[in-house]
Design an enzyme around this catalytic site. Structure first.
Site, PDB file in Angstrom:
ATOM      1  N   MET A   8       0.824  -1.199   0.000  1.00 24.26           N
ATOM      2  CA  MET A   8       0.000   0.000   0.000  1.00 24.26           C
ATOM      3  C   MET A   8       0.861   1.254   0.000  1.00 24.26           C
ATOM      4  O   MET A   8       1.672   1.463   0.901  1.00 24.26           O
ATOM      5  CB  MET A   8      -0.909  -0.008   1.238  1.00 24.26           C
ATOM      6  CG  MET A   8      -1.841  -1.197   1.212  1.00 24.26           C
ATOM      7  SD  MET A   8      -2.894  -1.310   2.653  1.00 24.26           S
ATOM      8  CE  MET A   8      -3.948   0.095   2.405  1.00 24.26           C
ATOM      9  N   SER A   9       0.663   2.079  -1.003  1.00 28.72           N
ATOM     10  CA  SER A   9       1.428   3.320  -1.094  1.00 28.72           C
ATOM     11  C   SER A   9       0.658   4.471  -0.456  1.00 28.72           C
ATOM     12  O   SER A   9       1.194   5.563  -0.290  1.00 28.72           O
ATOM     13  CB  SER A   9       1.679   3.662  -2.561  1.00 28.72           C
ATOM     14  OG  SER A   9       0.431   3.906  -3.193  1.00 28.72           O
ATOM     15  N   GLY A  10      -0.612   4.228  -0.118  1.00 27.03           N
ATOM     16  CA  GLY A  10      -1.468   5.340   0.287  1.00 27.03           C
ATOM     17  C   GLY A  10      -2.242   5.875  -0.903  1.00 27.03           C
ATOM     18  O   GLY A  10      -3.142   6.699  -0.771  1.00 27.03           O
ATOM     19  N   GLY A  11      -1.887   5.400  -2.101  1.00 24.98           N
ATOM     20  CA  GLY A  11      -2.504   5.895  -3.324  1.00 24.98           C
ATOM     21  C   GLY A  11      -3.791   5.170  -3.670  1.00 24.98           C
ATOM     22  O   GLY A  11      -4.185   4.198  -3.034  1.00 24.98           O
ATOM     23  N   ASP A  13      -4.915   3.289  -6.311  1.00 24.00           N
ATOM     24  CA  ASP A  13      -4.991   1.915  -6.813  1.00 24.00           C
ATOM     25  C   ASP A  13      -4.783   0.902  -5.696  1.00 24.00           C
ATOM     26  O   ASP A  13      -5.540  -0.069  -5.570  1.00 24.00           O
ATOM     27  CB  ASP A  13      -3.956   1.698  -7.919  1.00 24.00           C
ATOM     28  CG  ASP A  13      -4.233   2.572  -9.137  1.00 24.00           C
ATOM     29  OD1 ASP A  13      -3.276   2.993  -9.798  1.00 24.00           O
ATOM     30  OD2 ASP A  13      -5.429   2.832  -9.411  1.00 24.00           O
ATOM     31  N   SER A  14      -3.764   1.109  -4.865  1.00 28.50           N
ATOM     32  CA  SER A  14      -3.521   0.126  -3.808  1.00 28.50           C
ATOM     33  C   SER A  14      -4.608   0.198  -2.739  1.00 28.50           C
ATOM     34  O   SER A  14      -4.925  -0.806  -2.095  1.00 28.50           O
ATOM     35  CB  SER A  14      -2.121   0.273  -3.200  1.00 28.50           C
ATOM     36  OG  SER A  14      -1.849   1.603  -2.830  1.00 28.50           O
ATOM     37  N   LEU A  27      -9.790 -13.986   3.278  1.00 25.34           N
ATOM     38  CA  LEU A  27      -8.382 -14.289   3.468  1.00 25.34           C
ATOM     39  C   LEU A  27      -7.825 -13.553   4.673  1.00 25.34           C
ATOM     40  O   LEU A  27      -8.314 -12.491   5.057  1.00 25.34           O
ATOM     41  CB  LEU A  27      -7.593 -13.858   2.227  1.00 25.34           C
ATOM     42  CG  LEU A  27      -7.951 -14.603   0.948  1.00 25.34           C
ATOM     43  CD1 LEU A  27      -7.477 -13.793  -0.246  1.00 25.34           C
ATOM     44  CD2 LEU A  27      -7.323 -15.981   0.955  1.00 25.34           C
ATOM     45  N   CYS A 100      13.558  -1.117  -9.790  1.00 18.29           N
ATOM     46  CA  CYS A 100      12.986  -1.210  -8.441  1.00 18.29           C
ATOM     47  C   CYS A 100      12.113  -2.447  -8.314  1.00 18.29           C
ATOM     48  O   CYS A 100      12.180  -3.173  -7.318  1.00 18.29           O
ATOM     49  CB  CYS A 100      12.175   0.049  -8.136  1.00 18.29           C
ATOM     50  SG  CYS A 100      11.316  -0.011  -6.553  1.00 18.29           S
ATOM     51  N   CYS A 195      10.253   8.493  -8.280  1.00 14.13           N
ATOM     52  CA  CYS A 195       9.548   8.732  -7.031  1.00 14.13           C
ATOM     53  C   CYS A 195      10.468   9.324  -5.981  1.00 14.13           C
ATOM     54  O   CYS A 195      10.008  10.014  -5.078  1.00 14.13           O
ATOM     55  CB  CYS A 195       8.951   7.431  -6.510  1.00 14.13           C
ATOM     56  SG  CYS A 195      10.180   6.200  -6.016  1.00 14.13           S
TER      57      CYS A 195
END
Lengths: 366, 374
Positions: A8-11, A13-14, A27, A100, A195
């Protein structure tokens, strides 16, 4: 019980990815965010800022799952930033996001998360994973958002640990979902290339983070005659037209960068095309293919090609000429929409036989 | 599982403490400096709290200052005595001190003060003899912790106090981690300045105490009339009432009983894991603390893995934003023992831990380590 860790990037999509998994499955889940730099004010415009971390943690709290912050700063510096700097100094145009994924996200970070007890990792990449055993990886359904190109260098065994729920979604659907489920606040955060550079400009980043001083040098034409001066070879990339400061009847393009001689070679557009290029190695996700298609930049159309194993690596013959084949960029191979693998472009020699191995003679400081 | 084994980082607020504090939030909110009844009520509570704390520690009420944290008490002690004309005064301390003191000493060094740090042995303790060798007429202040927060090892405060006694030098003891766990009276008697922190002995966070003999000259950090003009700011009456109640409840003899559990844990770990080193085993230590290096794992990752199992421990000086950096003390012991500094973890048991939970902790800990090592 399969445990899935959610990157999770905080963005947006995630965040949608996490929400989907929590709401639509039973799950065992936990979220994680990697920390690649310091959370200082000057880094506010990079992805590693407190605001983004806050969004990720808050969402995990809302979803009732644990969240962990994983420190990858040292590894990122050694395996992504340093090679990025070295590549520019070697006259190449690197692709740090692909590196990366290969060295950090789908390698060292993956292993940390597996050690925490995860079996799989889910991320918000727009890539289709088809099949649970022996999966294959295909372009995301939304052609404008397809991120499969960036996975071309990732080790197959590692890649198989990943799930990509958004591969089957179009961005517009993701946005709608986000609105419906009150996730739209994450919208302002989108991971971007470079980034780690708040300036989002590699030249400025190099200026601020290395000892390197660009030295002016000669610009030559294809006959080897001097036609102008450049401001430092790292300021240019193959196919570049602007900023050459040369008046000529037709537009001139950068054909080649020669760091050891501190020279650029420029020529008219027809000289920019190549029918082949070389690579040192190819990361195949499945079997090697004698015929497939290759994509030489993110978002550029693929071209039919024939990869051939040669003594020093690979030679890729193209079915039609491609302009601005750039050393350091990733060549991603596809069979239709299916990602086959990829590697870095080594050289695309001109007819007059240049394109020798170059070394970075200036070491960047930390 | 919900097993809190990070007692040294903070303790749960005692129910009695909360009960004592509540009226001073909800009903009696007067400013102790006011002359009217609401103020007087708070003022009386403040005075009573001060008397209770003083009595428990065997000092006079005027020897106590309430601060907002143990770190503030530390800063006030050190900077408070060193401001002004201590030109050339050198400071003796250790390599194992808490960051609130390490960073303070770094600052003072940059300002031109001489700071000497006693090295730590492989048990993480400074040799008392080092102080004997390095003290001298130029020594202005000796600052030493009573017990190390990471390893639990008790430092030789009384021996150092004897050495300091023969010099014209002040002794500050950071007892933040030790209070509530070992007897304080020998320390309080020996030292000129003692720092304490409420949330380490079941009091509320946001309250610290500096015991400072009245004749010790202190320059304030925070100016104002309160605390005898030594620490300004409207008093945190509920917090102070809370710390007083918590101080009343301190019982080191009862705390000692957790030693059995801790020793059981260490025996189990030693029997079942290779490549570990428990620091200070066999030396005088806080009864609840087990600090150890574990080969082949990263402490911060082990903390997260155990967190997934509902067991909460700590590793070096990690913080939630993901930055982990070993303390100087742990690095020193790591060098002395040949372990990687980032392989350190600390288990600090709650005195309430049951045998059953202890067994669960021991088994899960070893299993987690083995899983991380493969």
């Amino acid at each position: 019980m399969t445990t899935v860790a959610i990157g999770m990037s905080g963005g947006l999509d995630s965040s949608v990815c996490a929400h989907i998994l929590r709401r639509q499955t039973n799950l065992e889940l936990f979220g994680f965010t990697m920390r690649l730099g310091k959370y200082e004010a000057e880094h506010e415009r990079t992805c590693c800022n407190m605001e983004n971390l806050y969004k990720a943690r808050k969402l995990c709290d809302r979803l009732g799952i644990n969240h962990y912050t994983l420190d990858m700063e040292k590894e990122f510096g050694n395996k992504v930033i340093q090679p990025f700097l070295n590549a520019y100094l070697a006259g190449e145009t690197p692709n740090p996001c692909s590196i990366c994924n290969r060295e950090i996200k789908m390698n060292r970070l993956l292993n940390k998360v597996l050690r925490l007890g995860a079996d799989r990792v889910a991320t918000g990449h727009y890539v289709q994973r088809i099949g649970s055993e022996n999966p294959s990886f295909w372009r995301g359904i939304d052609p404008k958002k397809d991120q499969s190109y960036y996975l071309a260098l990732v080790n197959k065994e590692y890649l198989e640990r990943f799930w990509f729920p958004l591969g089957f979604w179009k961005k517009s659907q993701v946005l709608t979902y986000a609105e419906e489920h009150d996730l739209a606040a994450a919208r302002s955060t989108e991971s971007q290339s470079l980034c780690f550079a708040p300036e989002r400009d590699y030249r400025q980043y190099i200026r601020r983070n290395t000892d390197y001083q660009p030295e002016p040098g000669d610009i030559l034409n294809v006959e080897g005659e001097k036609v102008g001066e450049h401001t430092g070879y790292i300021n240019y990339t193959i196919g570049q037209r602007r900023g050459l400061g040369i008046s000529h009847s037709k537009p001139l393009f950068v054909l080649e960068i020669k760091p050891s001689q501190n020279e650029l070679v420029v020529g008219e557009r027809d000289k920019l095309s190549r029918s082949s290029f070389t690579m040192s190695e190819i990361n195949w996700l499945g079997d090697k293919k004698d015929e497939c298609s290759v994509q030489l930049r993110y978002n550029s159309p693929p071209v039919k090609c024939w990869p051939k194993k040669v003594a020093e690596g690979w030679k890729i013959n193209l079915s039609q000429p491609v302009e601005a084949v750039t050393p350091g960029q990733v060549a991603a191979f596809y069979a239709g929409d299916r990602l086959l693998g990829g590697g870095r472009i080594k050289s695309a020699p001109l007819d007059y036989g240049s394109g020798t191995e170059v070394e970075a003679k200036i070491k960047p400081r930390k | 599982m919900n097993l809190y084994c990070d007692y040294n980082s903070t303790t749960p607020l005692a129910a009695e403490v909360f009960t004592a504090m509540k009226p001073y939030f909800t009903k009696h909110h007067g400013n102790p400096s006011s002359r009217h009844q609401p103020g007087q009520k708070s003022g009386l509570a403040l005075q009573e709290s001060r008397r209770k704390v003083a009595e428990k520690f065997g000092v006079q009420p005027e020897d106590l200052l309430f601060t907002a944290s143990g770190s503030e008490a530390n800063s006030l002690a050190v900077r408070g005595v060193l401001s002004g004309d201590q030109v050339g005064g050198k400071i003796l301390t250790t390599a194992g001190e808490h960051p609130s003191l390490q960073l303070c000493f770094d600052y003072l060094e940059n300002q031109g003060k001489r700071v000497l740090k006693a090295p730590l042995d492989e048990n993480g303790a400074p040799p008392a003899d080092w102080f004997r060798e390095n003290i001298g007429p130029e020594a202005a202040l000796v600052s030493i912790m009573a017990a190390n927060n990471e390893t639990g090892v008790v430092y030789p405060v009384e021996k150092v106090a004897e050495i300091v006694d023969h010099q014209d030098c002040l002794l500050h003891v950071d007892a933040v981690q030790a209070a509530g766990k070992i007897k304080m009276s020998p320390i309080v008697q020996a030292a000129d300045l003692v720092s304490l922190s409420a949330h380490k002995f079941r009091g509320p966070p946001g309250v610290g105490i500096l015991i400072a003999a009245e004749e010790v000259p202190l320059t304030p950090l925070v100016f104002g009339h309160q605390e005898n003009e030594l620490r300004g700011g409207t008093e945190n009456v509920p917090g102070i009432v809370g710390v007083a109640r918590a101080v009343e409840m301190i019982a080191p003899e009862k705390f000692q009983s957790v030693r059995t559990r801790r020793d059981q844990l260490e025996e189990y770990i030693s029997d079942n894991l290779a490549g570990i080193q428990i620091i200070g085993r066999g030396r005088r230590r806080l009864a609840n603390t087990c600090g150890l290096f574990v080969n082949g794992i990263v402490g911060a990752e082990l903390v997260m893995k155990l967190d997934r199992a509902g067991i909460y421990i700590s590793a070096g000086s990690a913080c939630s934003s993901g930055v982990s950096r070993s303390s100087e003390g742990i690095q020193a012991v790591a060098t002395a023992t040949g372990f990687a500094p980032d392989s350190f973890v600390r288990i600090s048991l709650s005195p309430q831990v049951t045998e059953k939970k202890l067994n669960n902790l021991a088994e899960t800990f070893c299993r987690a380590v083995n899983e991380m090592r493969t």
